[in-house]
Design an enzyme around this catalytic site. Structure first.
Site, PDB file in Angstrom:
ATOM      1  N   ALA A 108       0.848  -1.199   0.000  1.00 37.87           N
ATOM      2  CA  ALA A 108       0.000   0.000   0.000  1.00 37.87           C
ATOM      3  C   ALA A 108       0.880   1.244   0.000  1.00 37.87           C
ATOM      4  CB  ALA A 108      -0.886   0.016   1.238  1.00 37.87           C
ATOM      5  N   PHE A 109       0.411   2.287  -0.646  1.00 40.39           N
ATOM      6  CA  PHE A 109       1.157   3.539  -0.633  1.00 40.39           C
ATOM      7  C   PHE A 109       1.265   4.090   0.801  1.00 40.39           C
ATOM      8  CE2 PHE A 109      -1.570   7.337  -0.203  1.00 40.39           C
ATOM      9  CZ  PHE A 109      -0.616   8.320   0.006  1.00 40.39           C
ATOM     10  N   LYS A 110       0.302   3.717   1.645  1.00 40.85           N
ATOM     11  CA  LYS A 110       0.330   4.159   3.052  1.00 40.85           C
ATOM     12  C   LYS A 110       1.615   3.718   3.775  1.00 40.85           C
ATOM     13  CE  LYS A 110      -4.166   5.493   2.945  1.00 40.85           C
ATOM     14  NZ  LYS A 110      -4.420   5.431   1.498  1.00 40.85           N
ATOM     15  N   ASP A 111       2.258   2.650   3.295  1.00 37.36           N
ATOM     16  CA  ASP A 111       3.513   2.194   3.909  1.00 37.36           C
ATOM     17  C   ASP A 111       4.584   3.288   3.885  1.00 37.36           C
ATOM     18  OD1 ASP A 111       2.704  -0.447   4.443  1.00 37.36           O
ATOM     19  OD2 ASP A 111       3.351  -1.163   2.485  1.00 37.36           O
ATOM     20  N   LEU A 114       3.710   5.198   6.931  1.00 36.82           N
ATOM     21  CA  LEU A 114       3.461   4.422   8.156  1.00 36.82           C
ATOM     22  C   LEU A 114       4.631   3.533   8.568  1.00 36.82           C
ATOM     23  CD1 LEU A 114      -0.336   3.684   7.848  1.00 36.82           C
ATOM     24  CD2 LEU A 114       0.815   4.758   9.791  1.00 36.82           C
TER      25      LEU A 114
END
Ligand SMILES: *Cc1c(COP(=O)(O)O)cnc(C)c1O
Length: 497
Positions: A108-111, A114
């Site tokens: 995920a791009f959220k990685d 995060l």
């Protein structure tokens, strides 16, 4: 560097304090008091590693973290092996440049943010404990997720000492792949709870837990404190600035632009965090001509950027790009604050109008400000599918539905190719195999995740992301399910308070 409140309710605070608080008391968001300038010369930028850029850029913002500490955090968050084959490779697809932001541990791009944020937060907790006294508290991260954020937050916070993370997800609101990704998470401090209800039920219940006084008191007795990992936290915003520099450096290194040449940046947008980071990079001196905000059928941002009216009184559509199915785009507030010349009064009056009437009108001067460089446009479901099919046929590159929305918008606004475009690619296509197969004209109704993955692999010959391969074969470690009303009780049980 201090951080100021977009609604002017709170005195300026340090980076550590802003990261601990997440949101300013009174509901505003923290923004840097100025934009530091940063632009290495072309040769230098093209040669810099992701880690080096991260250290230098974060160093400008996190003045209460010393440079050895920042270097340590960056090394823990970003290394090849965790991000494979690279941290944020920029790939040429036809004339376009796609900045792939999904090579992290959960695809995920959220990685990108995060993986770093937990270290920023534990560092921030130490600093504020030193200043305010009372010893260091254990942080309890509560997350309500509609899919990607849950797994990315679990992976980011797992086994980080001094932290526990509890994720709530709607049992009938996430894809099976997303659910399995969460339920198979290991680590000694991770908890995943399925909720009978939809995402709004989860989010509302989690917000209630945050403001539950009785629970808060019990927590304090155990020297614990709640925090959140959502995208309005400064600790998620700042790490996102780094990859725009890294992408520009790669395009330079490939010789696809000259030193100092301006590019357009196109971002598939939901909560406005990713594109806001690109705006910060532009303010810091990265040569970006236009920022192009791409939306799906939930095109509230397209409208406000064009005509200044932010109007929530509209239908909500469920699309194939669910991470962009948003009507309240929280980080837009930070952009509005800048566009209004940092006038907290103007921001306050916009948001009280939104609360009371369901819409607000942007002040004329703010609209004029962003019309010089910000463009809003959207692509519907049909156009998104067409784009997946066309790009695969023409450029042999497989897009996920979120990135496809951005590519459709980018292509339509390409200005005869006179300016290089860097497009943020936010998801791996294997996260949304059913939508991608359908776009390619391959029937797949009723198939299970593994079968879908296999079929997509067979049709496209694209390697499966390791985070998504064999997820059905991993051990299920979390089995707790509750009704919406029991979320507070579940938190108490998990924490033993
Ligand atoms: C979160 C997400 C987005 C939206 O990013 P914002 O920063 O909220 O605008 C777009 N695409 C994918 C795949 C996402 O997970």
């Amino acid at each position: 560097m201090q951080y100021i409140d977009t609604r002017g309710n709170c005195e300026p605070v340090s980076a550590a304090k802003a990261i601990c608080l997440g949101i300013a008391p009174g509901g505003g968001l923290f923004v840097p008091e100025y934009f530091p300038q940063y632009m290495p010369d072309a040769k230098d930028l093209a040669a810099k590693s992701y880690q080096k850029l991260a250290e230098e850029i974060l160093g400008l913002y996190l003045s209460d973290y010393d440079s050895a500490e920042i270097s340590c955090l960056v090394k823990a968050a970003y290394y090849s092996g965790k991000f494979d084959p690279g941290i944020a490779p920029c790939v040429s697809v036809g004339e376009r440049e796609l900045l792939e932001l999904w090579h992290g541990p959960t695809a995920a791009f959220k990685d990108m943010a995060l993986q770093l944020m937990p270290y920023l937060l534990t560092g921030a907790m130490q600093k504020t404990a030193q200043i305010e006294g009372g010893g260091q508290k254990e942080v309890i991260i509560l997350v309500a997720t509609s899919g990607d954020t849950g797994k990315a937050a679990l992976e980011g916070f797992k086994d980080v000492s001094g932290v526990k993370i509890i994720v709530f997800y709607p049992l009938d609101g996430v894809s099976r792949v997303q659910e399995l990704q969460m339920l198979t998470t290991d680590g000694n401090n991770t908890f995943v709870v399925g909720v009978h209800g939809n995402f709004d039920d989860c989010q509302t219940a989690v917000k209630e837990v945050f403001s539950n006084k009785e629970l808060k008191e019990r927590l304090e007795q155990k020297n614990m404190v709640f925090s959140s990992a959502n995208s309005i936290n400064l600790g998620r915003l700042l790490p996102q600035v780094i990859y725009y520099y890294y992408g520009y450096g790669q395009i330079l290194a490939k010789g696809r632009i000259r030193a100092g040449e301006e590019i357009d940046v196109v971002v598939p947008t939901g909560n406005f965090g990713n594109i806001l980071a690109a705006y910060y990079a532009r303010e810091m001196g990265l040569p970006i001509a236009r920022l192009i905000c791409a939306s799906n059928e939930n095109n509230i941002l397209t409208d406000v950027i064009k005509n200044g009216v932010y109007d929530c009184r509209r239908p909500f559509y469920k699309t194939n790009s669910p991470s962009m199915d948003i009507l309240i785009s929280s980080n837009f507030e930070r952009f509005l604050f800048e566009a209004c010349g940092r006038d907290a009064e103007a921001v306050n009056s916009a948001f009280s109008s939104l609360r009371e009437n369901g819409y607000f009108n942007t002040p004329e001067a703010a609209l004029k400000y962003w019309s010089e460089f910000m463009l809003g446009d959207y692509a519907g479901e049909e156009e998104c599918s067409q784009t997946i099919a066309n790009v695969f046929a023409k450029d042999s590159y497989l897009l996920d539905p979120h990135t496809a929305v951005a590519v459709a918008v980018a292509d339509r606004n390409a200005q005869n190719g006179t300016r290089r475009q860097m497009i943020a690619s936010t998801a791996n296509p294997y996260k949304f195999p059913a939508a991608v197969l359908s776009a390619l004209g391959v029937p797949s109704v009723g198939m299970e995740p593994t079968a879908l993955t296999d079929l997509l692999a067979q049709k496209t010959a694209l390697a499966v992301h390791p985070a998504l391969a064999g997820v059905e074969k991993k051990e299920i470690r979390h089995r707790r399910q509750v009704d919406r009303e029991q979320i507070g009780q579940a938190v108490g049980e998990i924490l033993g308070i």
